[in-house]
Design a protein around this motif. Structure first.
Motif, PDB file in Angstrom:
ATOM      1  N   TYR A   1     -25.045  34.632   2.023  1.00  0.00           N
ATOM      2  CA  TYR A   1     -24.214  35.122   3.122  1.00  0.00           C
ATOM      3  C   TYR A   1     -24.870  36.309   3.823  1.00  0.00           C
ATOM      4  O   TYR A   1     -24.932  36.363   5.049  1.00  0.00           O
ATOM      5  CB  TYR A   1     -22.817  35.499   2.624  1.00  0.00           C
ATOM      6  CG  TYR A   1     -21.951  36.058   3.718  1.00  0.00           C
ATOM      7  CD1 TYR A   1     -21.412  35.232   4.694  1.00  0.00           C
ATOM      8  CD2 TYR A   1     -21.704  37.431   3.793  1.00  0.00           C
ATOM      9  CE1 TYR A   1     -20.633  35.754   5.718  1.00  0.00           C
ATOM     10  CE2 TYR A   1     -20.927  37.958   4.809  1.00  0.00           C
ATOM     11  CZ  TYR A   1     -20.399  37.119   5.770  1.00  0.00           C
ATOM     12  OH  TYR A   1     -19.644  37.639   6.783  1.00  0.00           O
TER      13      TYR A   1
ATOM     14  N   THR B   1     -32.041  41.759  12.879  1.00  0.00           N
ATOM     15  CA  THR B   1     -31.569  40.578  13.596  1.00  0.00           C
ATOM     16  C   THR B   1     -31.986  39.324  12.846  1.00  0.00           C
ATOM     17  O   THR B   1     -32.927  39.336  12.049  1.00  0.00           O
ATOM     18  CB  THR B   1     -32.147  40.531  15.022  1.00  0.00           C
ATOM     19  OG1 THR B   1     -33.551  40.349  14.933  1.00  0.00           O
ATOM     20  CG2 THR B   1     -31.812  41.792  15.798  1.00  0.00           C
ATOM     21  N   MET B   2     -31.275  38.261  13.110  1.00  0.00           N
ATOM     22  CA  MET B   2     -31.590  36.986  12.447  1.00  0.00           C
ATOM     23  C   MET B   2     -32.951  36.457  12.877  1.00  0.00           C
ATOM     24  O   MET B   2     -33.564  35.674  12.175  1.00  0.00           O
ATOM     25  CB  MET B   2     -30.504  35.950  12.756  1.00  0.00           C
ATOM     26  CG  MET B   2     -29.140  36.316  12.178  1.00  0.00           C
ATOM     27  SD  MET B   2     -29.142  36.529  10.398  1.00  0.00           S
ATOM     28  CE  MET B   2     -29.125  34.836   9.887  1.00  0.00           C
TER      29      MET B   2
ATOM     30  N   CYS C   1     -24.221  36.139   8.109  1.00  0.00           N
ATOM     31  CA  CYS C   1     -23.755  37.227   8.974  1.00  0.00           C
ATOM     32  C   CYS C   1     -24.439  37.141  10.343  1.00  0.00           C
ATOM     33  O   CYS C   1     -25.508  36.549  10.473  1.00  0.00           O
ATOM     34  CB  CYS C   1     -24.099  38.580   8.363  1.00  0.00           C
ATOM     35  SG  CYS C   1     -23.322  38.911   6.790  1.00  0.00           S
ATOM     36  N   ASN C   2     -23.833  37.762  11.349  1.00  0.00           N
ATOM     37  CA  ASN C   2     -24.481  37.839  12.666  1.00  0.00           C
ATOM     38  C   ASN C   2     -25.736  38.698  12.590  1.00  0.00           C
ATOM     39  O   ASN C   2     -26.709  38.447  13.276  1.00  0.00           O
ATOM     40  CB  ASN C   2     -23.520  38.415  13.710  1.00  0.00           C
ATOM     41  CG  ASN C   2     -22.393  37.461  14.013  1.00  0.00           C
ATOM     42  OD1 ASN C   2     -22.548  36.243  13.892  1.00  0.00           O
ATOM     43  ND2 ASN C   2     -21.259  38.003  14.405  1.00  0.00           N
ATOM     44  N   THR C   3     -25.677  39.739  11.776  1.00  0.00           N
ATOM     45  CA  THR C   3     -26.821  40.618  11.528  1.00  0.00           C
ATOM     46  C   THR C   3     -27.230  40.436  10.072  1.00  0.00           C
ATOM     47  O   THR C   3     -26.396  40.541   9.177  1.00  0.00           O
ATOM     48  CB  THR C   3     -26.435  42.092  11.779  1.00  0.00           C
ATOM     49  OG1 THR C   3     -25.977  42.214  13.122  1.00  0.00           O
ATOM     50  CG2 THR C   3     -27.607  43.008  11.538  1.00  0.00           C
ATOM     51  N   GLN C   4     -28.495  40.155   9.850  1.00  0.00           N
ATOM     52  CA  GLN C   4     -28.981  39.945   8.490  1.00  0.00           C
ATOM     53  C   GLN C   4     -28.952  41.259   7.715  1.00  0.00           C
ATOM     54  O   GLN C   4     -29.327  42.309   8.232  1.00  0.00           O
ATOM     55  CB  GLN C   4     -30.413  39.408   8.558  1.00  0.00           C
ATOM     56  CG  GLN C   4     -30.942  38.924   7.246  1.00  0.00           C
ATOM     57  CD  GLN C   4     -32.329  38.325   7.406  1.00  0.00           C
ATOM     58  OE1 GLN C   4     -33.310  39.044   7.286  1.00  0.00           O
ATOM     59  NE2 GLN C   4     -32.400  37.044   7.670  1.00  0.00           N
TER      60      GLN C   4
END
Length: 184
Positions: free
Chosen positions: A40, A79-80, A45-48
């Motif tokens: 997760y 960021t991803m 998440c939107n932000t790693q």
């Protein structure tokens, strides 16, 4: 958390008299829960979120022994799109730090650093001892991952050496060991 941290249940020298050792089946369930939490953080998440300090002390257990990853003091957000993270210094606890965090020739720092720490923790969960033990009688047993690979994986050492009692526990332990080594 009602049951404290994972370390209170896996190390023979830490386990208190009023706390029991957890069964290998329960440790396996906890390991899966931790893996889902890391998945997760890394992908959901939107932000790693890179934790950089995964170890038994940082895994808290609720009243049903469901694991919760805690203490994000060394964590880094990215960021991803970023697969490699820039860092000025190594983060984490000695014994759990991935090699690329202190030796840049090995590769870039990424979410795989948490995976390395998770692998080390899995080996500790199976064997009930810390990854480095200077109190052992033979020097080849000091670094636990090396010992467990050499004796359990290569030599098919008897499961009683790890305190296993039956075939089911042996299979769970072998699977956890292979996952732990694979993560490392």
């Amino acid at each position: 958390m009602p049951n404290g941290s994972l370390e209170m249940f896996i190390y023979k020298e830490v386990t208190m008299k009023d706390r029991q050792h957890l069964s290998l089946e329960k440790l396996f369930e906890i390991a899966i829960g931790i893996a889902r939490g890391l998945e997760y953080f890394h992908l959901g998440c939107n932000t790693q979120i890179l934790h950089f300090d995964i170890k038994p002390h940082k895994i808290l257990l609720d009243d049903k022994f469901l694991p919760k990853i805690a203490d994000f003091g060394l964590a880094k957000l990215c960021t991803m799109k970023e697969s490699i993270v820039s860092m000025l210094e190594a983060r984490g606890t000695i014994g759990y730090i991935a090699p690329e965090l202190f030796c840049r020739n090995i590769g870039g720092v990424s979410h795989k650093s948490d995976v390395y720490s998770y692998g080390m923790m899995i080996l500790e969960m199976v064997g009930g001892r810390k990854n480095i033990n200077v109190r052992v009688s033979q020097t080849n047993k000091i670094y636990y991952p090396h010992w467990i690979y050499g004796y359990v994986v290569q030599s098919n050492t008897e499961p009683q050496l790890l305190g296993l009692k039956n075939i089911e526990e042996t299979e769970i332990a072998r699977e956890m060991i292979l996952v732990g080594l694979g993560c490392m």
